[in-house]
Structures are given as C-alpha cells and as structure tokens.
Design an enzyme around this catalytic site. Structure first.
Site, PDB file in Angstrom:
ATOM      1  N   ALA A 193    -111.536  75.706  -0.571  1.00 38.52           N
ATOM      2  CA  ALA A 193    -109.898  75.061  -1.234  1.00 38.52           C
ATOM      3  C   ALA A 193    -110.108  75.075  -2.713  1.00 38.52           C
ATOM      4  O   ALA A 193    -111.001  76.256  -3.606  1.00 38.52           O
ATOM      5  CB  ALA A 193    -110.713  73.925  -0.903  1.00 38.52           C
ATOM      6  N   HIS A 246    -115.077  67.167  -1.214  1.00 42.34           N
ATOM      7  CA  HIS A 246    -116.157  68.790  -2.489  1.00 42.34           C
ATOM      8  C   HIS A 246    -114.952  68.186  -3.645  1.00 42.34           C
ATOM      9  O   HIS A 246    -114.530  68.107  -4.902  1.00 42.34           O
ATOM     10  CB  HIS A 246    -116.257  69.521  -1.941  1.00 42.34           C
ATOM     11  CG  HIS A 246    -116.799  70.728  -3.221  1.00 42.34           C
ATOM     12  ND1 HIS A 246    -117.974  71.086  -2.838  1.00 42.34           N
ATOM     13  CD2 HIS A 246    -116.320  71.566  -3.592  1.00 42.34           C
ATOM     14  CE1 HIS A 246    -117.815  72.054  -3.866  1.00 42.34           C
ATOM     15  NE2 HIS A 246    -117.186  72.082  -4.740  1.00 42.34           N
ATOM     16  N   GLU A 247    -113.459  68.703  -3.087  1.00 47.31           N
ATOM     17  CA  GLU A 247    -112.270  69.234  -3.477  1.00 47.31           C
ATOM     18  C   GLU A 247    -111.618  68.210  -4.549  1.00 47.31           C
ATOM     19  O   GLU A 247    -111.097  67.511  -5.972  1.00 47.31           O
ATOM     20  CB  GLU A 247    -110.950  69.606  -3.407  1.00 47.31           C
ATOM     21  CG  GLU A 247    -110.894  71.172  -2.408  1.00 47.31           C
ATOM     22  CD  GLU A 247    -112.383  72.138  -3.764  1.00 47.31           C
ATOM     23  OE1 GLU A 247    -112.261  71.982  -4.452  1.00 47.31           O
ATOM     24  OE2 GLU A 247    -113.141  72.439  -3.036  1.00 47.31           O
TER      25      GLU A 247
END
Length: 886
Positions: free
Chosen positions: A293, A326-327
C-alpha cells in the site's frame, strides 16, 4: 534513464535556495479510456499520452540557478516569470534548467505530454478484462510524481497542490482533497495542506465506492485543543471511502475494512493526541500495485489482492489489517511530519510498522491481541535475514542519492526499525514514548525533521539520555547473539545465571564494525506442568556489554526451558542452552502461550539458516510440533520455511527424501485438520506446493476436477489455481487445461495465474517463451511479468533452468539500464540463479561483478542474491555432516 538520479547534495542546495509555495496541476485524461497502455519509456505516436500543465509558485531566497524535475516524452512549453523558454534548450535528462533566477517570487509554467505506464510507477493505466474499462492510479514514492507533473521532487520542499482533472464521462476522480462535484467531465479539487510531492495522488476510473464516517467521540486533551493541531474537540466526523473495481465489488468486505479503520482512528488519536490531519480518508484497492500500500495523504492506495476473492486464513486478515493500520499511522508520521531526506526513511516506516502492530495488540476489541507473535515470527525474521547480508546498513542509513533509497525499502528500514522502537518503548516506557511523540507532532506539524528532532522530544518526556542508545542502535549495522550461561549445584538447583552477548563480524563487503548494544529484555523460566510449558518465573533487566549477571528470582531448580528475550522486547538472535533445546525439541508445541512458541520457532529457523541446526533436524522439529500449533500464522510461516529449507539448505543427496517426507506430512495434516478450518486450508495449500508422487498428483488432479472431496474443503477459485499451477509444473496439466481454467476465471487475476502456470511447465519451449517475454521484450505489465518470473523458477526444474545462468549474466545489466526501477528489480532478483547452490554460481557472479561495472544499486541486489547461495552452501554442508555415519 540518464539524469533521473538526484544526489543529497543537489537536494540540499535546492532546498537552501528555494521555498515552494504552491502547485496548480491540470491533467487531461479524457483519452484514457480509449488509448493504449504505454510502454515503460513512453510511446512516440501519441497513444498512451496525456496532457499535463503545471504552474509552480516559489521563492528564490537569493539569485542563482536550479532545476525542476520532469519525466515526459515531450515538453511543449516552458514559461518562467512570463518569459517563454525553448524546451529544446532547457529540458534535458529529465530536468528543466532554471537559470539566472533573481531573488524573490517566481512562477514556472510547464506544458508537457506525459505517458501512462504499465509498470506501477507514475500514472499506471490498467484495463479490466471483465468490463473493458480503464482504471488509473498514481504511485509516486520515491521520485515518480515527476512522471505526471513538473515539480521539485524531494520531500523537504513541501507545498500545497491543487489538481484539476478532465476525465472520461462516467468516471470518478479521487485525490488528496475531498472529491468535488464534477462540472461535466471536469473535476476541480481544493488545494491540499502543505505536503511533499511523493504523497500526492490521483485515482480515476469507474471505480465502485462505499462510504461511511469515523466519529470522534473522545476529542483531544484540553492542552492540545487550545494549543494547536487544529483545535478540534469531540464531535468531529471524518468521511471514509473504500473503492475497488466493479468486478471485485462482490468480494469487498467493506464493513470489516471500516471496522479496522475506525479502530485505528480511535487508538491513534488516543495515543497521538493530535487530530487526523486531513479532511477525509479514502482507501482505494487498485490493480497491479507493486507494494502492499502507499500512504498518499487522505487517499491511500492498496493492492487489490487484499480484496479476497476466495477463502483465506485469519492470518491473511491480520496481515491486511496491519497494512491498513500502517498506512493510517503514516497520516501523522510521514505525511503531517516528514523526514527531511531519505536517510531518515526509517522515521516513517519503522514508526508506522511499530504503531500498527501495537494497535492490533492493544486496541480495545482488536481481533488480533497476539499481533506481536506474528511480528516475532515474520517481520523480525525478515529483519534478521536482511541484517546478515553484505548490504546490511544502520537503521539510519546513509542515502547518497535516489538510487540508494530505491533499494532501501528493506527489512532493516521496516522490521528492524520497528523492533528497535519496541525496544525503545521498553526502555523509556510506553506512556513516556507517546508523550514524546505528541510533543514531536505539535512542534513539527506540516514540517520536515531529522532523527535529532524525535530523540529530543523523547528525551524531554522520558528523562533519559538517548544519544548513546541512538548511536548503538540506529547508527550501527549488524545483529547481536545472546546466549545463556547457567550454573547448577549437585541437586540441580540453579546457582548462577548470566547472559553472554556476542557481536559477530559483519558480512564480507559490509561497512562498519561489530557492536555490543544495550538491551532491555525479559528472561522467562518455563516448566512442564500437566503436559504444558508454562512460565513459572521471570526477570526483566538491562543487558549491556559482553557478560551480564541475571539476578535470580528465588532459589529454585533450573527450569525445563530458559528463554532469553521473553516478551520479545529486544532485537537479537537468541540461543537456547543445550538442556532447554532438548526440551523444546520434544515439546515446542506445548508452550501454553503463542509468543514463546514463536520465539523458539524463530530461533530454530535462524539456527537452520546459520548451519547450527541441520535441515533434517529442523524438519524433525517442525513435524514434532506443528500439529500442536494453534496459531495459523505460525503454521503458515513454518510451512514456507520448511519448503525453503528443503529446497535450498538440504544436502542434495538427501533432498528428495526430505521433500518426500514433507509431502507425506502435508497430506497427513490435511486429512487430520478440522473440516472447514483455517488449518485445513493452509495444509491444502502446503500439500499443493509439495505434491510430487504420482499418487499425490493424482489426488491433486482429482480435487481440482471434483473426483475427490475432502469434507469442509472448498476448492474455490484461488485454490483451483494453486492446484493447477503445481500440476502444470510437474507436466500434469497442459495448455488446454490452463486455457480452460482461464475461461472459468476470465479476470486479471486469472490472467496472472495462467501466465505463471504456462511459465511453470517443465519443457524447454515453455522456459524459452517465458524468458523471452520477460527479458527480451518489455511489453508485459508489472503484475504479469512478476507472475511469469514466479512460474519460470521452479525448484524441481534445476536441470531445465541451468542454461539460463549464463543468459542471466549476459542480460541483467542491460535490463537494469533499460527498464524502470520496478521492472528491472523484478528481473534482477527474480531471475538470479539462486536455485543453483554451487560454487560455480558464486564464481559466475564474482566474474560478472568484476567485469560489468554495475551501478551501486544493481551491485547491491546481485550481491544480496549471491549471499543467499553462499549461505545455502554452508547450510547444505551442515546438513550433509548431520547425515554422515557417526
């Protein structure tokens, strides 16, 4: 491509000279639905081209010369402060020369023909075979915004970005700012906050969308509300969007995705005490995406393989959730506050990795409270591998130029960095750590930072001097080994315990010196009780230097298992003493808790890679314990590791016996697994990869064709392809069967699977066709090229692949110089003759390295692959010695 590199010195000089205010970017994508997909370099005939008009307003702090960045087939106009410049004179080597700037405000306008790509870089164009519609998305990290608009491509020259896009009728256009109501086919976006070029984004096409909101029920601390960060209190609502292609809409589990996203918003706002920095949060599942991503501000792009078309195990959902979190963490760490230069990339990636796992482990209601177990067995294993390569480097890596950073998205930057942050949290305390993070965000919002800025904030809140810690952990390379030293008296009472720390020599070719580091860790005492290994005592302490005495909790007999780094707080290779190893060998699956199991599994795997544990003994260990392993992520890791060990680390004259034993075990576990369980699915996949005898392949074929049935096992689309690819690789499925399966699954995923199956066929013709498609042509899109490479390299086709070693070394430098980074990297790493674990492979590599004069980035990738062969030779020797008569 000459001129696409940028050195740190050039970036520093440009940042000294310029302050960038704003970009206005106009893109005409109206022909995207009908035009062909461009080759990586961009076509000459107008097909696959879009018009890009960029106006940049900036300030020169003093008179001087500089340049803007642009990769484009053609530049039509360049206007600087109202004066027209000749593109033929000022545009060369992907740079627009800006000469003779006077101090003060400047305006640059560039009109260019830019190219769609099929490489996953810049503006990627994909046509869905299901509906014939085109879908676009951008991927700009590290330096690919310049493929779409003229800019100053470096993270510390932040600005506002205003996109205006003309798109085909019926399309939706998404960017960093909220999606406006279109004016016919024209979409005018509001300006963004001040962000870096690499996190701007544009996604366009007839995407399917689902919308929701996150409601802020908590708000911020009173100090934060009054003092900055937007001053928002409880009650704010953030619009959420999830997008995918219509052909995947039936599989889109939007509510599950929104649930993870909201969990992240709640936990991050609680820990960061800073409001979400952007006006909306979209997550877009896009095709042929190279990474997992990308943290584009407010418009995260995610590989659409995360929209699961078939049944997957819970480990896959856990992995997807970690990616989403995470993103989301990057919206603060990376997007709001951004590293000044790429040597501090770890500030972005390590922090996002640490906080995503911590959120899964600690957020109320999380489905994955044992997320640190997965981290220990997967992410840290990746880090340990990377840290023992000749390319090992400090977490804070020296980045001389863009070529350096492009190969630095590795296990050290992500997994070792996150491990070290976990160690830092254990060292300073979680509350103190996040207090420092809060101060850091408030102090540097919308700015750029260096390592010292974060450490300074953490020192203030923790009261600890972190300079020594930083030098040892962030500025040195390599990994330590921790071993226990026990003393017992005649009746078995433990009388003394110490931890010996080793700093092995760095791999040949690596720079730096071995370093002994400070560690904060736990020591666990485990005893067998009613058939289970349970913790009966524990000690937490600081370890520093070569030998550290451990205070004993009380007078007691030595434990059945003494486990260093219990709780997995530090980053080090841990070894068991001989008695503990003997117990673990018999009872590894009997640990009551999953984390100590994961630590022991990881230690055993590392010992196998280091040649301290023979592959045949590792196989014995796994077969003894894996049937008791409840954690499905651990089971799948063990399956991958056993197969890799047998393929690469087993003594060649025993390899077939080991593979046969493993194949039999996978079938036994498949038949024993609970019907419909994750374990049944995992063992079905493991069996499909291992099947080798006629009877096993007959069963695989029968399961595929419906002639055999296992209760609870649904042979769905993805599992069908897994079975068929193994049958193709063993000569049991031909082109007609592959084509028939593709007709059943006439999707882009089906096309990739079919390409892999065709390349896997065990014939010279199939191999020649695959090699030609990848190496001798550049027509394949990135995802299909990756699939062909994966099919081409089959571990039981060594003889068939042997002629390609020489062809690899003849072609690899040309591929690197002629292809884009992503496409070339696939070839360099994927086609390296790693299966040929022989001295002559090392000699061929060394001869090429000596004669080809490769760039530093290419040299690194080839040298890393060479190190894998060297390690495999050592492991094979250890396995052969273990099998020798004694």
């Amino acid at each position: 491509m000459p001129g696409t590199n940028l050195t740190r010195e050039e970036a520093q000089e440009r940042a000294r000279l310029l302050a960038v205010d704003s970009y206005e970017i106009e893109l005409d994508l109206s022909s995207a639905q009908g035009g062909g997909t461009a080759a990586p370099g961009g076509p000459d005939d107008g097909e696959g081209i879009f018009r890009s008009v960029t106006t940049i307003r900036f300030t020169a702090r003093e008179a001087g010369d500089t340049f803007a960045d642009l990769i484009a087939p053609a530049v039509r106009e360049v206007t600087l402060n109202g004066t027209s410049l000749d593109p033929a004179e000022v545009f060369a080597d992907s740079r627009i020369a800006l000469r003779g700037l006077a101090a003060g405000p400047q305006e640059l306008r560039v009109v260019a023909d830019c190219a769609y790509t099929n490489t996953g870089e810049g503006l990627h164009r994909f046509v869905d075979p299901v509906d014939g519609q085109a879908y676009l998305y951008t991927q700009f990290e590290v330096p690919d915004a310049r493929r779409v608009f003229a800019n100053f491509e470096q993270p510390d020259l932040k600005a506002t970005f205003q996109f205006t896009v003309r798109a085909p009728e019926g399309w939706t256009v998404i960017s960093n700012s909220p999606t406006p109501r279109p004016e016919g086919t024209l979409w005018r976006f509001a300006p963004t906050p001040r962000i870096s070029t690499y996190i701007t984004a544009l996604i366009a096409g007839p995407y399917h969308a689902v919308h929701s909101t996150w409601e802020d029920k908590r708000g911020l601390s009173e100090a934060q509300s009054a003092g900055g960060g937007g001053g928002r209190r409880a009650g704010r609502s953030v619009p959420l969007g999830i997008y995918c292609r219509p052909s995947l809409a039936e599989y889109l589990d939007a509510e599950a995705l929104f649930e993870v996203t909201r969990q992240g918003f709640d936990w991050f706002q609680d820990k960061f005490d800073y409001p979400y920095p952007f006006e909306k949060y979209d997550q877009l599942f896009v095709p042929e995406f190279n990474a997992g991503a990308m943290e584009n501000a407010g418009a995260v792009t995610i590989r659409d393989q995360y929209v699961f078309r078939s049944k997957v195990t819970d480990a896959a959902y856990e992995g997807r959730a970690e990616t989403l979190l995470h993103e989301l963490a990057h919206m603060w760490f990376g997007d709001l506050v951004t590293m000044e230069w790429w040597n501090d990339l770890w500030l972005n990636e390590s922090f996002a990795t640490y906080t995503s796992i911590a959120c899964q482990a600690h957020a109320p209601g999380s489905r994955w409270p044992h997320a640190w177990t997965s981290f220990a067995n997967q992410m840290k294993t990746w880090a340990y591998r990377q840290d023992q390569l000749p390319s090992t480097h400090p977490i804070m890596a020296p980045i001389r130029d863009l070529d350096d950073v492009l190969v630095n998205f590795d296990g050290i930057t992500y997994a070792k960095g996150a491990s070290v942050l976990k160690q830092l949290v254990a060292y300073v305390g979680m509350d103190e750590f996040f207090q420092g993070v809060r101060a850091y965000f408030k102090r540097h919002e919308w700015g750029n930072t260096r390592l010292a800025d974060l450490l300074g904030a953490l020192e203030e809140t923790s009261g600890r001097d972190l300079k020594t810690w930083s030098k040892a952990w962030l500025e040195t390379a390599g990994i330590n080994v921790l071993r226990p030293e026990l003393t017992t008296d005649a009746d078995g009472t433990l009388t003394a315990l110490a931890i010996r720390q080793e700093a092995p020599a760095l791999p040949a070719g690596a720079t730096g010196e071995p370093t002994l580091r400070p560690h904060r860790l736990g020591v666990g005492f485990y005893d067998l009780r009613d058939g289970k290994l349970v913790r009966t005592d524990s000690v937490e302490l600081d370890v520093d230097g070569e030998l550290t005495e451990v205070p004993l909790p009380k007078a007691r007999k030595r434990p059945d298992v003494l486990l260093l780094n219990d709780g997995d707080h530090t980053y080090a290779k841990v070894r068991l003493d001989a008695d503990s190893l003997a117990v673990v060998t018999r009872h590894l699956g009997d640990f009551a808790d999953p984390l100590p199991r994961a630590l022991c599994w990881a230690s055993a795997w590392d010992m196998t890679r280091d040649g301290e544990l023979a592959t045949r003994d590792y196989l014995d260990l796994v077969l003894t314990g894996v049937g008791k392993e409840s954690d499905i992520g651990l089971v799948q890791s063990l399956q991958r590791q056993v197969k890799l060990a047998l393929d690469l680390y087993a003594a060649p004259d025993w390899r077939d016996a080991g593979l046969t034993r493993w194949a039999e075990a996978t079938l036994e576990q498949l038949r024993a697994a609970r019907p419909g369980s994750d374990h049944q699915l995992a063992w079905a996949r493991a069996f499909s990869a291992a099947a080798r005898t006629d009877a096993q392949l007959d069963l695989l074929a029968a399961l595929l064709e419906g002639g055999e049935y296992l209760e609870g096992l649904t042979v769905d689309t993805e599992l069908r392809w897994a079975f068929l690819q193994r049958l193709a690789a063993t000569g049991r499925a031909d082109e007609a069967q592959i084509s028939a399966e593709l007709a059943r699954d006439a999707t882009s995923a089906g096309e990739r699977h079919a390409a892999a199956a065709r390349a896997a066929r065990p014939t010279p013709e199939a191999k020649a066709e695959a090699w030609s498609a990848v190496v001798e042509s550049d027509a394949l899109p990135n995802a299909v090229q990756e699939a062909v490479i994966s099919g081409f390299v089959q571990t039981d086709q060594r003889a068939l692949l042997a002629p390609y070693t020489e062809r690899y070394f003849a072609a690899v430098k040309g591929a690197w110089e002629e292809r884009s980074h992503e496409m070339a990297s696939q070839i360099v790493v994927g086609l390296y003759p790693a299966l040929h674990v022989e001295q002559r492979t090392l000699e061929a590599t060394d001869a090429w390295l000596a004669s080809a004069q490769p760039s530093a980035a290419l040299r690194r990738l080839v040298t890393e692959s060479r190190a894998g062969v060297e390690r495999a030779l050592r492991a094979q020797a250890a396995d052969e010695a273990a099998g020798a008569p004694r």
